[in-house]
Motif scaffolding. Structure first.
Motif, PDB file in Angstrom:
ATOM      1  N   ALA A   1      13.311  -4.226   7.818  1.00 10.61           N
ATOM      2  CA  ALA A   1      12.923  -3.848   6.458  1.00 10.61           C
ATOM      3  C   ALA A   1      13.994  -2.948   5.849  1.00 10.61           C
ATOM      4  CB  ALA A   1      11.577  -3.127   6.474  1.00 10.61           C
ATOM      5  N   LEU A   2      13.968  -2.887   4.512  1.00 11.89           N
ATOM      6  CA  LEU A   2      14.940  -2.078   3.767  1.00 11.89           C
ATOM      7  C   LEU A   2      14.269  -0.877   3.108  1.00 11.89           C
ATOM      8  CD1 LEU A   2      16.938  -4.835   1.859  1.00 11.89           C
ATOM      9  CD2 LEU A   2      17.822  -3.318   3.625  1.00 11.89           C
ATOM     10  N   ARG A   3      14.969   0.231   3.155  1.00  8.75           N
ATOM     11  CA  ARG A   3      14.541   1.393   2.385  1.00  8.75           C
ATOM     12  C   ARG A   3      15.294   1.375   1.056  1.00  8.75           C
ATOM     13  NH1 ARG A   3      14.833   3.661   7.630  1.00  8.75           N
ATOM     14  NH2 ARG A   3      12.775   4.333   8.308  1.00  8.75           N
ATOM     15  N   ARG A   4      14.757   2.084   0.103  1.00  2.73           N
ATOM     16  CA  ARG A   4      15.390   2.156  -1.209  1.00  2.73           C
ATOM     17  C   ARG A   4      16.824   2.675  -1.092  1.00  2.73           C
ATOM     18  NH1 ARG A   4      12.625   2.589  -6.070  1.00  2.73           N
ATOM     19  NH2 ARG A   4      14.092   2.828  -7.782  1.00  2.73           N
ATOM     20  N   ASP A   5      17.066   3.588  -0.129  1.00  2.00           N
ATOM     21  CA  ASP A   5      18.404   4.177   0.040  1.00  2.00           C
ATOM     22  C   ASP A   5      19.364   3.251   0.799  1.00  2.00           C
ATOM     23  OD1 ASP A   5      17.612   4.324   2.695  1.00  2.00           O
ATOM     24  OD2 ASP A   5      17.547   6.513   2.763  1.00  2.00           O
TER      25      ASP A   5
ATOM     26  N   THR B   1       9.337   3.002   2.653  1.00  2.00           N
ATOM     27  CA  THR B   1      10.514   2.361   2.065  1.00  2.00           C
ATOM     28  C   THR B   1      11.154   3.166   0.946  1.00  2.00           C
ATOM     29  OG1 THR B   1       9.197   1.144   0.448  1.00  2.00           O
ATOM     30  CG2 THR B   1       9.603   0.072   2.591  1.00  2.00           C
ATOM     31  N   GLY B   2      10.369   4.041   0.301  1.00  2.00           N
ATOM     32  CA  GLY B   2      10.910   4.800  -0.830  1.00  2.00           C
ATOM     33  C   GLY B   2      10.761   4.081  -2.161  1.00  2.00           C
TER      34      GLY B   2
ATOM     35  N   ASN C   1       0.823  -1.208   0.000  1.00  4.78           N
ATOM     36  CA  ASN C   1       0.000   0.000   0.000  1.00  4.78           C
ATOM     37  C   ASN C   1       0.860   1.263   0.000  1.00  4.78           C
ATOM     38  OD1 ASN C   1       0.854   0.507   2.633  1.00  4.78           O
ATOM     39  ND2 ASN C   1      -0.982  -0.362   3.551  1.00  4.78           N
ATOM     40  N   LEU C   2       0.180   2.405  -0.070  1.00  3.37           N
ATOM     41  CA  LEU C   2       0.844   3.702  -0.163  1.00  3.37           C
ATOM     42  C   LEU C   2       1.780   3.942   1.015  1.00  3.37           C
ATOM     43  CD1 LEU C   2       1.212   6.401  -1.600  1.00  3.37           C
ATOM     44  CD2 LEU C   2      -0.805   7.235  -0.354  1.00  3.37           C
TER      45      LEU C   2
END
Length: 188
Positions: free
Chosen positions: A54-58, A9-10, A2-3
């Motif tokens: 969890a992982l963020r895009r960065d 996370t990016g 979802n949004l």
């Protein structure tokens, strides 16, 4: 996804259209465990919460709890629906709490040591100052008792000597209770 997950996370919907899946949002070390957990959910043997990183895009990491339920259609499990809760703030609060608990334990230990030191000093003062003065008074009264005294005076001096001996015993008892010899040796 979802949004809120995209915001946290990016990642974008386009990333998922290009083949990314939900497990890719987790650190590699948690992915196998997450797959096993989701198999249990599909089998109806769990719903979470499951804790992962969890992982963020960065490349940043953050702790999450995952709650999951199986989607059942006509008695058959067809998928999983779940939601993810960012527990970064909770983990920070828990860490702060652990730090405060450590500080409280350290302060309690310091307070205990200060109390023991004060007890030792008090016991030492009772023994050295008060005890010595009582001993000196006792010796003087014993000398006075040997001198020329009327029977009434002698009885008064003997009564005072008896009282001083009792006070000396009481002081020794208090000194021992305040600072037993074993504790005294430890504090030296």
């Amino acid at each position: 996804v979802n949004l809120n997950a995209f915001i946290a996370t990016g990642y974008t919907r386009a990333d998922f259209r290009r083949g990314m899946n939900v497990s890719d949002l987790l650190v590699p070390a948690d992915r196998d465990r997450a797959r096993q957990d989701m198999r249990r959910v599909l089998a109806g043997k769990g719903a979470g919460p499951y804790e992962y990183a969890a992982l963020r895009r960065d490349g940043g990491r953050f702790p999450v709890l995952v709650y999951a339920n199986r989607i059942v259609h006509e008695g058959k499990a067809e998928g999983i629906r779940g939601f993810v809760v960012d527990i970064t703030r909770q983990k920070q609060t828990e860490q702060e709490l652990r730090i405060h608990e450590q500080q409280l334990r350290r302060l309690a230990l310091e307070l205990s040591k200060a109390e023991e030191h004060h007890r030792w000093e008090t016991a030492e003062a009772l023994h050295d100052r008060v005890g010595q003065n009582l001993a000196a008074c006792t010796m003087r009264l014993q000398l006075a008792c040997e001198g020329d005294l009327s029977p009434a005076q002698r009885d008064a001096v003997k009564g005072s000597l008896s009282l001083l001996k009792q006070i000396s015993r009481d002081i020794r008892t208090l000194t021992f209770e305040l600072c037993p010899p074993m504790l005294h040796d430890c504090l030296l």
